[in-house]
Motif scaffolding. Structure first.
Motif, mmCIF file in Angstrom:
data_model
loop_
_atom_site.group_PDB
_atom_site.id
_atom_site.type_symbol
_atom_site.label_atom_id
_atom_site.label_comp_id
_atom_site.label_asym_id
_atom_site.label_seq_id
_atom_site.Cartn_x
_atom_site.Cartn_y
_atom_site.Cartn_z
ATOM 1 N N GLU A 79 -8.857 -7.143 -3.629
ATOM 2 C CA GLU A 79 -8.371 -7.227 -5.013
ATOM 3 C C GLU A 79 -6.992 -7.891 -5.056
ATOM 4 O O GLU A 79 -6.714 -8.712 -5.918
ATOM 5 N N THR A 83 -6.022 -11.479 -6.941
ATOM 6 C CA THR A 83 -4.930 -11.589 -7.909
ATOM 7 C C THR A 83 -3.919 -12.647 -7.467
ATOM 8 O O THR A 83 -3.511 -13.503 -8.249
ATOM 9 N N GLY A 205 -13.775 -1.633 -6.354
ATOM 10 C CA GLY A 205 -13.564 -3.012 -6.799
ATOM 11 C C GLY A 205 -14.859 -3.811 -6.808
ATOM 12 O O GLY A 205 -15.924 -3.293 -7.126
ATOM 13 N N GLN A 409 -17.626 -6.026 -13.001
ATOM 14 C CA GLN A 409 -16.772 -5.098 -13.733
ATOM 15 C C GLN A 409 -17.608 -4.076 -14.510
ATOM 16 O O GLN A 409 -17.338 -2.869 -14.477
ATOM 17 N N GLU B 274 -5.555 -4.344 -15.140
ATOM 18 C CA GLU B 274 -6.987 -4.507 -14.850
ATOM 19 C C GLU B 274 -7.581 -5.644 -15.671
ATOM 20 O O GLU B 274 -8.286 -6.506 -15.156
ATOM 21 N N GLN B 278 -7.254 -8.261 -12.775
ATOM 22 C CA GLN B 278 -8.467 -7.960 -12.000
ATOM 23 C C GLN B 278 -9.701 -8.556 -12.668
ATOM 24 O O GLN B 278 -10.584 -9.072 -12.001
#
Lengths: 447, 311
Positions: A79, A83, A205, A409, B274, B278
């Motif tokens: 993760e 990013t 994740g 997600q 998030e 993310q």
């Protein structure tokens, strides 16, 4: 007043001079050496690539090219890496070669951050040695290739054969999930453990989708994504079946729910309880043999191959057969902003050929994406990896495209509802559909 | 009788400078202020304006949508204000801020400051240093320390303590996650409160306290009716600062719980992270930031209004 002006002018000149000096320091003459950068974010990969760079530089020298390689070693989790590299793409500051998970490629390629590699690959003999399934899987939805696979493998269920044998639990390949659940219940009753870990929830994740849900889905339903239209079919029947499976496992206390809800859930499950024999079954890729539990891995299991064995994923719905899931592990990519694409491609070609590739495969615990590595040491000396290489040919894979981040997600959120006890399988599926529809937008969902 | 207690302002301080002097100092003032203005414009004003622009678009960081962001007006705001997850995160932020900053840090900081102002207290240096320590420690170190204290196995400091009474090890960050991060944030912020209140208490005229005592007021009455009104300004200033900083807390919570378990500690800053980074939905993340900014601005205005002291 004059003195103030003089100070101001002096300072301005100083700043300008410093700026010009800084700018000029990065320039290289067009005939001089070229320095390219490569980014690695996992310690195992950092170590192995660092050891391979001098060989590449020497080989380039022999060919009359002066190419220096600077390794950007930045130890991050998946993760954090995503990013960070996203910021670098946007800023146009990404390294010339980036080693990343294949699952990130659709999103980055779609956004235009990655350079197409088709022309380079067409001119390269080595490309002919890639297995056809990997070549096909590398083609993204716009018909172009943006990545060069460096590691592959098969996702299976790894199980503690020693523990199950001691408990008197059957260890042959389970044909269906019902059969496996019966065995897991036996283990639970005998030990009090939560015997199986499948990535689930938000804390894992992207792994929840890539290493848990998607393999289960792909084994029972291969129509959930249409590469022709680039749309996701959220009503495809496999979705609900997989959510039901997660709900059944949670309801039967077979999943380590508390661990899965904590940050870094792989730590207590794969790095503590599985090595201790307190979790007996784990969804795991080929890298488990080296990266996780090998002698140099994160948590070594002594006599690994005697204690641990693998099953294919059992069939989920009527008529399904056991299967392995083809895992496109790591890939090399070149950012569109790179000024040294040709040199970057040379480095990628070097790293995915012969001994350099064989050494990476062994270090990472991966199977070869090429057909001409099986007799190259040290890969040739690794029976588990060679077997995974053979299994790749019969493993299942469903290529997907734009929207996989959003699906990941929505799946993470919906499986978390199951873990927290806020939803059963059907409710989690309904929450997933609502979430995914909203995140994907009308252009990516099949009507 | 009502009188306003404002600091006396000297006439010299308010008298405008002569025109010639102002002209003469103009370039120097510009030179001295220029870098600050440029930096503030570059790193605060422009990003804020850009963030407002992003909040009105469907900008994403990845996927084909990233190539062609569209203006969507107030859609992101409408989405967020009807989104359960976001509203929950605002609720959790309010709970976190209220209990950790407004109640915890302020009350404990005041108690610590009052104790340190007592002449009879021994070991003030040690006491002050102990309270100050959490503020000095870097955030990551503080998070690591608390991760160890709240660890779910029997080696965790808190579990060792409860183990002395025969209790089984508890996963504190699972069982009471919000309470845990509230306690950690109180621990971290109490020093700043103490420093501010200590400085304010030193400005309270001793004669007023003595007069109240002579009139028969108890210690509590003195604090309630004399001390507190006189330090009201600094108290509200502290509340303003701590509210702003606590609403923006990210690292401490992200390190300890990452917003979990099950979103129980997904405060607004975690939600924004998030969404924006993310999940790559920078448009929605920016809109959430703007909403949070507006809420903090409203709170700030309320504090400033309340801080006007009238006796």
């Amino acid at each position: 007043m004059k003195r103030n002006r003089a100070i101001a002018v002096g300072l301005t000149t100083l700043v300008a001079a410093a700026g010009l000096t800084a700018c000029s320091a990065g320039d290289e003459g067009s005939d001089g050496p070229v320095t390219i950068t490569i980014m690695e974010y996992q310690q195992t990969r950092i170590d192995i690539v660092e050891s391979l760079i001098p060989g590449f530089e020497a080989e380039m020298k022999e060919q009359g090219r002066d190419i220096n390689v600077e390794l950007i070693a930045d130890q991050l989790n998946d993760e954090q890496f995503k990013t960070k590299i996203t910021q670098q793409f946007i800023a146009g500051e990404a390294p010339d070669v980036i080693d990343m998970g294949d699952s990130l490629v659709p999103g980055f390629a779609g956004a235009g951050y990655l350079a197409p590699l088709d022309e380079y690959l067409d001119d390269w003999d080595g490309w002919d040695h890639w297995y056809p399934q990997f070549k096909d899987a590398s083609v993204r939805q716009d018909g172009q290739i943006y990545s060069l696979l460096n590691t592959s493998g098969v996702l299976n269920l790894f199980y503690r054969e020693d523990v199950l044998t001691d408990l008197g639990v059957e260890t042959s390949q389970p044909q269906t999930w019902d059969e496996l659940i019966d065995r897991l219940v036996e283990v639970r009753d005998a030990t009090g453990d939560t015997p199986i870990v499948l990535p689930a929830g938000s804390a894992w994740g992207g792994g929840t989708w890539n290493e848990g849900f998607q393999p289960l889905l792909g084994g029972t339903d291969q129509d959930y994504y249409d590469p022709e239209t680039g749309r996701w079919d959220l009503e495809s029947p496999g979705w609900e079946a997989v959510f039901d499976l997660y709900a059944d496992l949670a309801e039967e206390d077979l999943l380590p729910v508390q661990d899965l809800l904590n940050p870094n859930p792989w730590q207590p499950t794969k790095y503590e309880k599985f090595p201790a024999g307190e979790i007996q079954v784990a969804a795991q890729g080929t890298w488990g043999w080296k990266f996780d539990w090998g002698p140099e891995g994160a948590t070594p299991i002594p006599d690994l191959t005697e204690k641990v064995s693998t099953w294919q994923f059992p069939g989920l719905r009527d008529g399904d057969d056991p299967f392995g899931w083809l895992n496109l592990g790591g890939v090399y990519t070149i950012p569109e902003s790179s000024e040294h694409k040709e040199e970057a491609m040379l480095l990628m070609q070097y790293l995915t050929t012969g001994t350099p590739l064989a050494e990476q495969l062994v270090a990472s615990g991966a199977a070869s994406p090429r057909d001409d590595i099986t007799d190259v040491a040290p890969y040739a000396d690794e029976p588990e990896l060679l077997q995974a290489g053979v299994d790749q040919e019969t493993s299942v894979f469903v290529p997907t495209g734009d929207g996989s981040d959003q699906i990941a997600q929505a799946v993470a959120s919906a499986t978390e509802l199951i873990l927290t006890g806020d939803a059963d399988g059907q409710e989690a599926y309904e929450a997933f559909v609502a979430d995914a529809t909203e995140l994907l937008g009308p252009n990516l969902v099949k009507e | 009788m009502t009188s306003t207690l404002d600091a006396p302002v000297s006439a010299a301080a308010t008298r405008p400078l002569p025109k010639r002097r102002r002209q003469r100092n103009g370039p120097l003032i510009a030179l001295l202020l220029g870098p600050s203005v440029v930096l503030i414009t570059l790193f605060i004003v422009l990003p804020a304006v850009y963030s407002i622009y992003l909040s009105l678009t469907n900008t994403q960081l990845t996927g084909f949508a990233a190539r062609d962001p569209q203006f969507v007006g107030l859609d992101n705001f409408a989405y967020l204000l009807t989104n359960g997850d976001f509203l929950n995160s605002l609720g959790q932020t309010a709970t976190f801020t209220f209990f950790s900053a407004i109640i915890g840090q302020t009350v404990l900081g005041m108690v610590a400051a009052i104790l340190l102002s007592r002449p009879w207290l021994r070991g003030k240096g040690l006491f002050g240093a102990a309270v100050l320590m959490p503020m000095i420690v870097p955030e990551v170190v503080a998070s690591l320390a608390w991760a160890s204290v709240l660890s779910n196995n029997s080696e965790g400091t808190l579990n060792r303590l409860t183990g002395l009474f025969g209790a089984d090890p508890t996963d504190w960050l699972q069982v009471v996650p919000l309470t845990s991060i509230i306690i950690v944030n109180i621990w971290r912020g109490v020093a700043f409160a103490m420093i501010m209140f200590q400085a304010a208490l030193e400005d309270v005229p001793a004669e007023l306290i003595e007069a109240a005592r002579i009139d028969g007021a108890s210690a509590l009455q003195v604090f309630r009716h004399v001390t507190l009104p006189l330090i009201r300004g600094p108290v509200f200033l502290y509340l303003l600062l701590t509210t702003i900083s606590t609403v923006g807390v990210f690292g401490l919570v992200y390190f300890l719980t990452q917003g979990g378990p099950g979103g129980q500690t997904r405060i607004a800053a975690i939600y924004i992270y998030e969404r924006a980074l993310q999940f790559s939905q920078i448009g929605i993340g920016s809109a959430a930031s703007i909403i949070l900014l507006v809420i903090v601005l409203i709170l700030g205005i309320v504090y400033v209004r309340l801080a006007k002291v009238e006796v």
